[in-house]
Design a protein around this motif. Structure first.
Motif, short mmCIF file in Angstrom:
data_model
loop_
_atom_site.label_atom_id
_atom_site.label_comp_id
_atom_site.label_asym_id
_atom_site.label_seq_id
_atom_site.Cartn_x
_atom_site.Cartn_y
_atom_site.Cartn_z
N GLU A 13 42.41 44.33 49.75
CA GLU A 13 41.98 44.54 48.31
C GLU A 13 42.56 45.64 47.57
O GLU A 13 42.37 46.79 47.96
CB GLU A 13 40.36 44.21 48.53
N ASN A 48 44.58 37.21 43.50
CA ASN A 48 44.52 38.27 42.64
C ASN A 48 43.63 39.48 43.04
O ASN A 48 42.52 39.00 43.60
CB ASN A 48 44.22 37.77 41.28
N GLY A 49 43.95 40.66 42.98
CA GLY A 49 43.15 41.67 43.33
C GLY A 49 43.54 41.95 44.89
O GLY A 49 43.10 42.89 45.39
N CYS A 96 40.67 49.92 41.70
CA CYS A 96 41.30 50.86 40.88
C CYS A 96 40.37 52.21 40.91
O CYS A 96 39.23 52.50 41.53
CB CYS A 96 40.65 50.43 39.37
N ARG A 103 36.64 46.75 41.77
CA ARG A 103 37.64 45.50 42.08
C ARG A 103 38.49 45.08 40.84
O ARG A 103 37.99 45.32 39.76
CB ARG A 103 36.68 44.55 42.74
N HIS A 104 39.42 44.36 41.18
CA HIS A 104 40.20 43.52 40.26
C HIS A 104 39.15 42.84 39.31
O HIS A 104 38.30 42.07 39.66
CB HIS A 104 41.04 42.51 40.95
N CYS A 117 40.51 46.27 35.04
CA CYS A 117 41.11 46.78 36.40
C CYS A 117 42.14 45.45 36.90
O CYS A 117 41.48 44.64 36.98
CB CYS A 117 39.94 46.85 37.63
N VAL A 118 43.51 45.53 37.04
CA VAL A 118 44.28 44.66 37.09
C VAL A 118 45.05 44.86 38.57
O VAL A 118 45.91 45.86 38.26
CB VAL A 118 45.20 44.42 36.31
N ASN A 119 45.01 44.38 39.56
CA ASN A 119 45.46 44.70 40.78
C ASN A 119 45.43 46.30 41.04
O ASN A 119 46.79 46.84 41.46
CB ASN A 119 46.83 44.14 40.87
#
Length: 402
Positions: free
Chosen positions: A304, A274-275, A307, A340-341, A363-365
């Motif tokens: 990576e 994830n991320g 956002c 970061r994610h 922050c999601v992906n």
């Protein structure tokens, strides 16, 4: 008184090659004659002394025992002569013949020959054993006869001799050969033949020939065992198949790979944490494919996500944006670029303003959830509400109530 005179016949005659039994020679006494071994008695066996003093009977004689004359066997000879008792005769057959019966015979006391009659029969080796892919040339199988071995076309002769001779013991001097079939060199798609110029497609190869071929790049022989001509048949069918990959697909940081195997057309799937975003695969799928010995589809990597800085992308007018941390919060600055994610935001309005919209975002992906853009969160001016009147003016007190 009457008197008697003893009668004596006298000493009886002795015989040659025999003997006499009895020692009393007076009246009524008897003597018996016997012959030694190999002789037989001819005459009276017993003589009796009579009253006249004469032996009654003929004095016998011993004559040698004889066996019947033996006939000469056809295709044979007799070694020795005679037919008297004790005579030994031997028999031999002519070359190319073998005897049946007794090789040696002896004349016995009973006047009969020992053993069995001898016959000479022609020696035959019989026809040599049959052999595959070949034939015999010859007509006789007697001693000294010669048979020639010959192989069919498209075969190779393997043996100690091209001919064999019938021996006196009834066996052939040389065993049948092996006539081993040749193999037709086939066409091998996607391959080239290595070796001598005579080893090419459509040519007949001798038994034992090993077919060396090289597959085109990315292909390998279907069977690693040597392809050998074995009596007209190749031990395996030469064929080129896609090569397997020599090792597992490339490792990836911040992600994992799942692959079926190393065979042609096997796939390897890549999954990022994830991320992180999967990049580097050409067809925008999460797979690499093993094709002709190598992994095809690009060089995967997990990049990576970041956002956008909310202080730059969507600044909060009349308020501030803070980053939530375990022990509190701190204000986002415009120079922060690595977001970061999982980063969480908190929207706080200035005094006199109230928030309209979500209180924060995550922050999601690589994107904010919920979105900080339109409509986003706003800080609007705070207006005090109108309260109802809690008193009555003096002039209104005196107003009559209708």
């Amino acid at each position: 008184m009457q008197s008697y005179i003893s009668v004596n016949c006298g000493f009886p005659v002795d015989i040659k090659d025999g003997w006499r039994e009895g020692h009393m020679f007076e009246y009524k006494n008897q003597v018996k004659y016997n012959c030694k071994q190999g002789y037989k008695l001819h005459g009276d066996i017993i003589l009796t002394c009579e009253a006249d003093g004469i032996w009654e009977g003929l004095v016998p004689e011993c004559i040698p025992v004889e066996c019947p004359h033996l006939s000469l066997p056809r295709y044979g000879t007799i070694i020795g002569s005679g037919n008297a008792y004790g005579t030994v005769l031997s028999f031999e057959c002519m070359k190319g013949f073998k005897h049946k019966g007794s090789v040696e015979r002896r004349c016995q006391e009973n006047g009969q020959w020992s053993g069995d009659d001898v016959t000479c029969t022609e020696v035959s080796c019989g026809w040599p054993k049959p052999f595959y892919n070949g034939y015999l040339l010859g007509q006789k199988t007697s001693v000294g006869s010669v048979i020639f071995y010959s192989c069919d076309i498209r075969t190779n002769f393997e043996g100690s001799s091209l001919k064999t001779t019938c021996l006196e013991n009834g066996t052939w001097s040389h065993p049948p050969p092996l006539c081993l079939g040749q193999c037709l060199i086939p066409s091998i798609p996607d391959a080239t033949l290595n070796g001598q110029p005579d080893k090419r497609e459509g040519v007949w190869a001798r038994h034992g020939t090993v077919l060396n071929y090289q597959c085109k790049q990315g292909l390998v022989p279907d069977d690693n065992r040597p392809v050998r001509c074995d009596n007209g048949t190749w031990t395996s069918q030469p064929k080129c198949t896609p090569a397997a990959c020599k090792g597992p697909p490339p490792h990836i940081d911040n992600g994992l790979r799942i692959f079926e195997g190393l065979k042609h057309n096997n796939r390897a799937k890549y999954i990022c944490r994830n991320g992180y975003q999967l990049l580097g695969i050409t067809d925008h799928s999460p797979y690499l494919i093993c094709l002709y010995g190598s992994w095809s589809g690009g060089t995967p990597k997990c990049k990576e996500f970041y956002c956008p800085n909310p202080a730059v992308a969507a600044p909060l007018k009349n308020g501030n944006i803070y980053k939530r941390v375990n022990n509190g919060k701190f204000q986002f600055q415009k120079y922060i670029t690595t977001i970061r994610h999982g980063t969480r935001l908190l929207f706080i309005c200035d005094p006199g303003f109230i928030r309209k919209g979500p209180s924060g975002a995550t922050c999601v992906n690589g994107t904010w959830s919920p979105s900080i853009d339109n409509p986003g969160t706003k800080c609007v001016e705070q207006n005090h509400p109108e309260f109802p009147k809690l008193w009555i003016a003096e002039e209104e007190k005196n107003r009559e109530i209708p």
